[in-house]
Write an enzyme that holds these catalytic residues in place. Structure first.
Site, mmCIF file in Angstrom:
data_model
loop_
_atom_site.group_PDB
_atom_site.id
_atom_site.type_symbol
_atom_site.label_atom_id
_atom_site.label_comp_id
_atom_site.label_asym_id
_atom_site.label_seq_id
_atom_site.Cartn_x
_atom_site.Cartn_y
_atom_site.Cartn_z
ATOM 1 N N HIS A 20 0.815 -1.110 0.009
ATOM 2 C CA HIS A 20 0.013 0.042 0.011
ATOM 3 C C HIS A 20 0.889 1.331 0.014
ATOM 4 C CE1 HIS A 20 -3.110 -2.551 2.214
ATOM 5 N NE2 HIS A 20 -3.527 -2.312 1.008
ATOM 6 N N LYS A 44 -16.444 -5.798 5.643
ATOM 7 C CA LYS A 44 -15.630 -6.726 5.868
ATOM 8 C C LYS A 44 -15.334 -6.689 7.481
ATOM 9 C CE LYS A 44 -12.258 -6.447 2.194
ATOM 10 N NZ LYS A 44 -10.771 -5.897 1.689
ATOM 11 N N ARG A 93 -2.092 -6.367 -7.780
ATOM 12 C CA ARG A 93 -0.932 -7.068 -7.612
ATOM 13 C C ARG A 93 -0.769 -7.989 -8.657
ATOM 14 N NH1 ARG A 93 -3.563 -7.463 -2.032
ATOM 15 N NH2 ARG A 93 -4.706 -8.501 -3.197
ATOM 16 N N SER A 131 -3.440 -7.558 2.953
ATOM 17 C CA SER A 131 -3.660 -7.308 4.346
ATOM 18 C C SER A 131 -4.027 -8.670 4.817
ATOM 19 C CB SER A 131 -4.718 -6.257 4.535
ATOM 20 O OG SER A 131 -3.883 -5.174 4.055
#
Length: 166
Positions: A20, A44, A93, A131
């Protein structure tokens, strides 16, 4: 005088990783102002509170005076429009991210026709960090110091200890 181009980099940042941070650094080279928008995270279950996530993000980006950290709840569109942003930054990614991000970008374009989604890829060494993986490794007692800043690592270790069963 030319107007400043503002970009919003949204996410839950639970916690903020070196990946990040790398995306933030790249965004600062493209935009006059970058707002790291920390989602309240209604969809989440966050390991860290919103306040903790904001604090860690602010610490992580303090080297960049043109970067601000704010929280948002509700529609991202409302946040982006209210800030006058012209771009939304998303980190990519791998190919696995692309499908989801492509759909999200299309949806955002229909909600915010004047805002461009800009995909930035982190350095190779951060390509595999997420994460989710960082949280899982930390909760299982693994070391995550290669994936997060020293402050985040310290906060993760404290959190894991606080969640440990007596």
């Amino acid at each position: 005088m030319a107007h400043k181009v503002i970009a919003v980099y949204p996410g839950t940042f639970d916690p903020m990783t070196l990946g990040h941070e790398d995306v933030v650094r790249r965004a600062t080279q493209l935009f006059d102002r970058v707002i790291v928008a920390v989602a309240a995270g209604h969809h989440k279950k966050a390991l860290f509170s919103l306040e903790d996530r904001i604090e860690m993000a602010r610490e992580a980006v303090k080297a960049y005076p043109q970067v601000e950290v704010e929280s948002f709840a509700g529609l991202l569109r409302d946040f982006v429009v209210a800030r006058g942003a012209k771009a939304m930054v998303r980190g990519l990614r791998a190919v696995t991210d692309f499908d989801y991000e492509f759909q999200l970008a299309g949806m955002n374009r229909s909600l915010m026709p004047n805002v461009e989604t800009v995909f930035l890829t982190p350095s190779d060494k951060y390509q595999f960090i997420s994460s989710t993986f960082v949280r899982e490794i930390a909760l299982l007692g693994g070391e995550v110091d290669k994936f997060v800043s020293p402050l985040v690592n310290e906060r993760l270790m404290e959190k894991v200890k606080s969640l440990a069963l007596p």
